[in-house]
Design an enzyme around this catalytic site. Sequence first.
Site, PDB file in Angstrom:
ATOM      1  N   SER A 134       0.839  -1.198   0.000  1.00  0.00           N
ATOM      2  CA  SER A 134       0.000   0.000   0.000  1.00  0.00           C
ATOM      3  C   SER A 134       0.881   1.257   0.000  1.00  0.00           C
ATOM      4  O   SER A 134       1.988   1.246   0.538  1.00  0.00           O
ATOM      5  CB  SER A 134      -0.913   0.021   1.215  1.00  0.00           C
ATOM      6  OG  SER A 134      -1.663  -1.168   1.269  1.00  0.00           O
TER       7      SER A 134
HETATM    8  N1  SAH Z   1      -1.004  -4.283   4.027  1.00  0.00           N
HETATM    9  C1  SAH Z   1      -0.419  -4.814   2.840  1.00  0.00           C
HETATM   10  C2  SAH Z   1      -1.334  -4.607   1.668  1.00  0.00           C
HETATM   11  C3  SAH Z   1      -1.149  -5.616   0.625  1.00  0.00           C
HETATM   12  S1  SAH Z   1      -2.357  -5.572  -0.647  1.00  0.00           S
HETATM   13  C4  SAH Z   1       0.939  -4.192   2.566  1.00  0.00           C
HETATM   14  O1  SAH Z   1       1.122  -3.012   2.882  1.00  0.00           O
HETATM   15  O2  SAH Z   1       1.803  -4.860   2.029  1.00  0.00           O
HETATM   16  C5  SAH Z   1      -3.732  -6.420   0.086  1.00  0.00           C
HETATM   17  C6  SAH Z   1      -3.515  -7.842   0.520  1.00  0.00           C
HETATM   18  O3  SAH Z   1      -4.803  -8.364   0.879  1.00  0.00           O
HETATM   19  C7  SAH Z   1      -2.948  -8.793  -0.547  1.00  0.00           C
HETATM   20  O4  SAH Z   1      -1.819  -9.433  -0.015  1.00  0.00           O
HETATM   21  C8  SAH Z   1      -4.088  -9.784  -0.776  1.00  0.00           C
HETATM   22  O5  SAH Z   1      -3.660 -11.101  -1.071  1.00  0.00           O
HETATM   23  C9  SAH Z   1      -4.834  -9.727   0.553  1.00  0.00           C
HETATM   24  N2  SAH Z   1      -6.228 -10.174   0.487  1.00  0.00           N
HETATM   25  C10 SAH Z   1      -7.144  -9.977  -0.497  1.00  0.00           C
HETATM   26  N3  SAH Z   1      -8.320 -10.554  -0.164  1.00  0.00           N
HETATM   27  C11 SAH Z   1      -8.156 -11.124   1.066  1.00  0.00           C
HETATM   28  C12 SAH Z   1      -9.009 -11.872   1.945  1.00  0.00           C
HETATM   29  N4  SAH Z   1     -10.271 -12.152   1.633  1.00  0.00           N
HETATM   30  N5  SAH Z   1      -8.496 -12.279   3.112  1.00  0.00           N
HETATM   31  C13 SAH Z   1      -7.205 -12.021   3.468  1.00  0.00           C
HETATM   32  N6  SAH Z   1      -6.355 -11.325   2.683  1.00  0.00           N
HETATM   33  C14 SAH Z   1      -6.822 -10.875   1.494  1.00  0.00           C
END
Ligand code: SAH
Length: 224
Positions: free
Chosen positions: A74
């Site tokens: 993010s």
């Molecule tokens: N906080 C993270 C954001 C990564 S992007 C960072 O700063 O790196 C969002 C993440 O949510 C991805 O890794 C994706 O695989 C995860 N995601 C999407 N749908 C999800 C779900 N239903 N349950 C858990 N994780 C999920």
Amino acid sequence: MTRYDLAGIGMTSVRARARFVDRLAEKGIDHPEVLDAFSAVPRHIFVSEAFNHLAYSDQHWDKALPIGHGQTISQPFTVALMTATLLDRPRRSVLEVGTGSGFQTAVLAHLCERVFSIERLEPLLLRARERLEALGVTNVRSKLGDGHQGWPERGPFAGILVTAAPWAVPRALLEQLEVGGRMVMPVGGDEAQELKVYDRTADGFEEQVIEAVRFVRLVKGLGT
Ligand code: SAH
């Protein structure tokens, strides 16, 4: 020996990080503890290796940096804003949905007593755990799962932070928020999402919209 260069050098040095934190403050993040957490957590170890040198570059703030498996870390300003918004409320036990790289998890771990984090892609979860271990973080528990369900065995939570956008707020997450607690999450479709805040009161929920945002989708079920 850890495989991560925690101290950093050149574009990932302590000086580069200090400039990055100054930039966040200039852009309006005025929460001292959040700025401290950003100084303490080396963001460069959370992005794919080829992009380490861009982790603190403000020219890349609006572009998503890859973390593998089609997912991105993010944007730093958004992470800071979401964290500052969440911290206005109690911070004992916080649930994060979407561990991804683990960067937001590490920031929360710096500021909250206990952090629980859920990710649906196992390789990302394992990598994030490895990074948190390399940083010596001990107050995070994480699991492979579908964040739509939350983590009922560990709830209710004082705070819930969701880092992927559902079309509509998952009911299970609202239910796992304690009275007085706050949830921060993006909600909406691919084009138009809003960063929303839900405060649980004795009578129900109060909702606020913070700003327009763009996150990856909250996907149902586990992935590969
Ligand atoms: N906080 C993270 C954001 C990564 S992007 C960072 O700063 O790196 C969002 C993440 O949510 C991805 O890794 C994706 O695989 C995860 N995601 C999407 N749908 C999800 C779900 N239903 N349950 C858990 N994780 C999920």
